[in-house]
Design a protein around this motif. Structure first.
Motif, short mmCIF file in Angstrom:
data_model
loop_
_atom_site.label_atom_id
_atom_site.label_comp_id
_atom_site.label_asym_id
_atom_site.label_seq_id
_atom_site.Cartn_x
_atom_site.Cartn_y
_atom_site.Cartn_z
N PRO A 107 0.81 -1.22 0.00
CA PRO A 107 0.00 0.00 0.00
C PRO A 107 0.85 1.27 0.00
O PRO A 107 0.41 2.31 -0.49
N LEU A 108 2.07 1.20 0.51
CA LEU A 108 2.93 2.39 0.52
C LEU A 108 3.58 2.63 -0.85
O LEU A 108 4.03 3.72 -1.14
N VAL A 109 3.60 1.58 -1.67
CA VAL A 109 4.20 1.70 -3.01
C VAL A 109 3.14 2.08 -4.05
O VAL A 109 3.43 2.77 -5.03
N MET A 110 1.89 1.66 -3.83
CA MET A 110 0.89 1.81 -4.88
C MET A 110 0.64 3.24 -5.37
O MET A 110 0.28 3.43 -6.55
N PRO A 111 0.85 4.28 -4.55
CA PRO A 111 0.69 5.64 -5.10
C PRO A 111 1.55 5.90 -6.34
O PRO A 111 1.20 6.74 -7.17
N VAL A 112 2.66 5.18 -6.47
CA VAL A 112 3.50 5.31 -7.67
C VAL A 112 2.67 5.04 -8.93
O VAL A 112 2.92 5.61 -9.98
N SER A 236 9.21 10.67 -6.15
CA SER A 236 8.52 11.61 -5.25
C SER A 236 7.34 10.91 -4.58
O SER A 236 7.09 11.11 -3.39
N ALA A 237 6.62 10.09 -5.34
CA ALA A 237 5.48 9.37 -4.76
C ALA A 237 5.94 8.44 -3.64
O ALA A 237 5.32 8.37 -2.57
N HIS A 242 2.48 8.49 2.92
CA HIS A 242 2.45 7.84 4.23
C HIS A 242 1.02 7.37 4.50
O HIS A 242 0.06 7.87 3.92
N ASP A 243 0.91 6.42 5.40
CA ASP A 243 -0.40 5.88 5.76
C ASP A 243 -1.13 6.94 6.60
O ASP A 243 -0.62 7.38 7.63
N GLU A 244 -2.30 7.35 6.14
CA GLU A 244 -3.05 8.43 6.81
C GLU A 244 -3.37 8.09 8.26
O GLU A 244 -3.32 8.94 9.13
N LYS A 245 -3.67 6.80 8.49
CA LYS A 245 -4.11 6.42 9.84
C LYS A 245 -2.93 6.27 10.79
O LYS A 245 -2.95 6.78 11.91
N THR A 246 -1.90 5.56 10.33
CA THR A 246 -0.82 5.21 11.27
C THR A 246 0.41 6.13 11.12
O THR A 246 1.28 6.14 11.97
N GLY A 247 0.47 6.87 10.02
CA GLY A 247 1.65 7.71 9.76
C GLY A 247 2.83 6.91 9.23
O GLY A 247 3.89 7.47 8.96
#
Ligand code: HEM
Length: 455
Positions: A107-112, A236-237, A242-247
């Protein structure tokens, strides 16, 4: 007439491959003629036991069974010596890491791979494709496989580090990545790792290229951190998200591994698809003419742009059919982490399980006349409809390729750009030698590019 596959009410067929050799098992046919060997297994049953050395392994030959493996990524995990070596050399990114890390990292990579980012990369690639393909030599033979490879390395590096800070990194990726990717595969497969420590020129070249690549990626990450600017690129992505809930966010070492994993994932697959497609189009001139007509009528004399992609429907069917016949990722493996049932058989932890998109895509019980290049089998409503889950060039489940749209956009733009202006045909005497290594590549294919006005 081919027998149809067992409906799910019937038991799956278990089989064992003949020809097991003492100590070696089935290593020799798997190494020497892998595609023929795998095809011979799919005739035997739905789950076929083979031996790699003295270790049992299972080849999954039924699409429903492959799906069961794909959707249960915890029990069928990435592991074993093959992935251990890949992690040592290329890091613990989502392409190589185990289930626990993958659950956090993906999930931290998928914004790419978000839609807006893909649109931005596609704009960059359209310009690059127009410039680079125009510079492919005209009227004399050149190797289309090498040309597609170099184009893709450049495009992927630019999409990752588009900012000016990345200019020298693009150059390093261009020079070093092909050496690293070529050297990874034998290092992953060879059980005797010490041979790669001998300071031969080849080993030294590999080590130097890998360490330059690592260093360059570190430098760009550090430079991006200093400026803190969003360059609208993949790096940059990775750095910003970052994870909105956990940071939770990726640290720099993790970003490094993801960058390398994405590079390796991208630069062997799309060029293989492009090279196979150009080869197929040179063999099937009517299909090439349809691709050209589509590009000419849609582009109306202008270069191909991202907005055209959705309308290049025949071109996309051509690519889909090329992916069916020659899936770049031709074999995939996992290792069981627990006792797990497959096709009625309990596999103990540590069992290697493999499947091959190539053999599924060429099974006549799934795709009639599988040797025939027929892009129109992908027309909506075509009969017979391709069976569910049988077409898996991009994998499935939680490891499904996140770069699918990136790769297909790139390939579509290349085909439209090239076929609108030029005809590519295989040079006389060119011999096709498919290479089933890290990816399934057509090997060197000399082709000649001619302007389409020329007879
Ligand atoms: C025609 C082009 C491509 C094909 C056929 C392809 C195929 C695949 C397949 C089959 C997998 C799953 C492997 C497995 O289950 O172990 C995969 C994973 C992956 N691919 Fe692609 N790929 C292509 C292009 C790309 C591109 C362009 C990128 C990056 C820009 C990319 C990045 C990745 C990554 C990072 C993974 C690992 C995903 C994960 O395990 O979560 N691929 N690809």
């Amino acid at each position: 007439m081919a027998k149809s596959l067992a409906p799910r009410s019937q038991p799956y067929q278990l089989a064992a491959a003949p020809g097991r050799r003492p100590l070696l098992g089935h290593v020799l046919p798997l190494w020497r003629r892998p595609l023929e060997f795998l095809e011979s297994l799919s005739v035997l049953g739905d789950l076929v036991k083979i031996h790699i050395g003295s270790c049992p392994a299972y080849m999954v030959c039924h699409p429903e069974l492959v799906q069961r493996v794909l959707v249960n990524a915890q029990a069928f995990d990435k592991g074993g010596p093959y992935y251990d070596t890949a992690r040592t050399l290329a890091g613990n990114g989502i392409s190589t890491c185990g289930w626990e890390d993958h659950r956090r990292q993906r999930p931290l990579v998928m914004p790419v791979f978000q839609k807006q980012r893909i649109t931005a990369y596609t704009r960059t690639m359209a310009q690059e494709i127009a410039d680079v393909t125009a510079a492919w030599p005209s009227g004399r033979a050149f190797d289309i496989t090498a040309a597609a490879h170099s184009l893709t390395v450049h495009i992927t590096a630019k999409a990752l580090f588009s900012g000016h800070l990345g200019a020298s990194a693009v150059d390093t990726v261009d020079k070093c990545l092909p050496v690293v990717v070529k050297g990874l595969y034998p290092r992953m497969l060879t059980p005797v790792k010490s041979v790669y420590k001998i300071p031969t020129p080849g080993n030294r070249h590999f080590d130097r290229s890998l360490s330059k690549l690592h260093q360059s990626i570190d430098e760009v990450i550090a430079a991006y951190r200093v400026t803190g600017t969003d360059h609208s690129d993949a790096l940059s992505a990775l750095l910003d998200h970052h994870d909105e809930k956990t940071g939770d966010r990726l640290n720099d070492a993790e970003v490094h591994d993801e960058v390398l994993g994405i590079l390796v994932g991208a630069v062997e697959t799309t060029p293989a698809l492009l090279a196979w497609t150009f080869y197929l189009l040179s063999e099937y001139p009517e299909a090439a003419a349809r691709v050209r007509e589509e590009a000419k009528s849609l582009l109306a004399g202008k270069p191909a742009e991202p907005d055209h992609i959705a309308h290049l429907k025949y071109t996309r069917r051509v690519l889909t059919e090329a992916l069916r016949m020659y899936p770049p990722v031709w074999i995939v493996s996992r290792v069981t982490t627990t006792d797990v049932e497959l096709a009625g058989k309990i596999l103990p932890p540590g069992t290697a399980v493999m499947w091959s998109p190539y053999i599924l895509h060429r099974n006549p019980r799934l795709f009639p006349e599988p040797e025939r290049f027929d892009p129109d089998r992908w027309l909506p409503g075509a009969s017979p409809a391709p069976p569910r889950n049988a077409m898996i060039p991009f994998g499935g489940g939680s490891h499904r390729c996140p770069g699918e749209t990136f790769g297909l956009n790139e390939a579509t733009l290349v085909l439209a750009t090239v076929t609108r202006l030029w005809k590519l045909h295989a040079a006389s005497g060119a011999i096709l030698r498919p290479l089933a290594k890290m990816t399934l590549s057509p090997g060197r294919i000399p082709m000649v590019k001619l302007p389409i006005t020329q007879p």
